[in-house]
Write an enzyme that holds these catalytic residues in place. Sequence first.
Site, short mmCIF file in Angstrom:
data_model
loop_
_atom_site.label_atom_id
_atom_site.label_comp_id
_atom_site.label_asym_id
_atom_site.label_seq_id
_atom_site.Cartn_x
_atom_site.Cartn_y
_atom_site.Cartn_z
N CYS A 114 -113.10 42.50 37.77
CA CYS A 114 -112.03 43.11 38.85
C CYS A 114 -110.98 42.07 39.29
CB CYS A 114 -112.86 43.78 40.15
SG CYS A 114 -111.93 44.74 41.30
N CYS A 115 -111.73 40.90 39.71
CA CYS A 115 -110.48 39.94 40.14
C CYS A 115 -109.65 39.66 39.03
CB CYS A 115 -111.52 38.42 40.47
SG CYS A 115 -112.19 38.75 42.28
N CYS A 144 -109.30 40.80 49.60
CA CYS A 144 -109.06 42.44 49.55
C CYS A 144 -110.13 42.71 50.54
CB CYS A 144 -109.70 42.66 47.98
SG CYS A 144 -108.63 42.43 46.74
N CYS A 169 -113.91 43.41 49.96
CA CYS A 169 -114.92 42.24 49.45
C CYS A 169 -114.67 41.11 50.69
CB CYS A 169 -114.19 41.52 48.12
SG CYS A 169 -114.54 42.75 46.92
N CYS A 213 -112.41 33.62 42.74
CA CYS A 213 -112.31 34.72 42.06
C CYS A 213 -111.31 34.21 40.58
CB CYS A 213 -111.21 35.68 42.62
SG CYS A 213 -109.76 34.91 43.19
FE1 SF4 Z 1 -111.59 43.44 43.02
FE2 SF4 Z 1 -112.85 42.43 45.30
FE3 SF4 Z 1 -111.76 40.53 43.68
FE4 SF4 Z 1 -110.21 42.36 45.19
S1 SF4 Z 1 -111.69 40.81 45.51
S2 SF4 Z 1 -110.05 41.95 42.86
S3 SF4 Z 1 -111.41 44.21 45.10
S4 SF4 Z 1 -113.71 42.14 43.17
#
Ligand code: SF4
Length: 270
Positions: free
Chosen positions: A121-122, A204, A207, A232
């Site tokens: 996701c990151c 985010c 998170c 990330c």
């Molecule tokens: Fe995805 Fe969480 Fe990373 Fe944002 S912080 S990109 S929602 S995993």
Amino acid sequence: MTLLNPQAADALAAALKERDLPGRIRLIEAEVPGRLVFTTSLGIEDQVLTHAIALAKGRTEIVTLDTGRLYPETYDVWAETESAYGIRIRAYAPEREAEERFVAEEGINGFRHSVAARQACCGFRKVEPLGRALAGAAGWLTGLRAGQSANRADTPLAEADEARGLIKINPLADWSRADVDRFVSDNYVPYNVLHDRGFPSIGCAPCTRAIRVGEDERAGRWWWEQASKKECGLHVQVPEGQASGETVAPGREAAAFETTQTSNALEMAR
Ligand code: SF4
């Protein structure tokens, strides 16, 4: 002069050490030829840098990664900052197909399934857009501070990022959080109101949580993971050939959050 070697980066870092923040911005713009990009997360350190860069009225571009999952308060301070300084902060968003694929396969909050899914996701929300933001850049400015976490304790003022082919500059590397707070107060810098609600670090929304007294500044980021995994992938020495921020395929096999199977490319950073 190329700055893409450790010796030149060290020399720039030594020169930066002797200057105040406006002097650091001027020196960077004088010494680093080519495109200069500052990536802001709209966090309080980055607001300090935005203030200094905006007032310098130089050639450093200010950009942000709009993951689509930010707090409403973050969008508010983004708009407030543009209005206060008369600037536009360019947004880089996730590729639509990558986002749709991830949500279809993992679910809207699928990043909680495993470290690999979270890194995926990151990867498409942050790392890949970062690669586009930095394409062709000679210098990359960040708001990293050495005092933010153990992972960042060795953050230098300047370093050669050979994989990305640029020099990475962290003008606040030697600032304390108290230095940041003092600068913001003294200069009326707009900041995210979540900082007043126990959020020293804001990413985010799903998170990031507020921290408790005595916790590390980044304890509220991906709090369900081991501390050593809580980055990330933005601030890593990306292996050759992955400079654009390759994403890691999502996987459910590592259901235990404490898995040690992480990609080198995604092991460190904001
Ligand atoms: Fe995805 Fe969480 Fe990373 Fe944002 S912080 S990109 S929602 S995993």
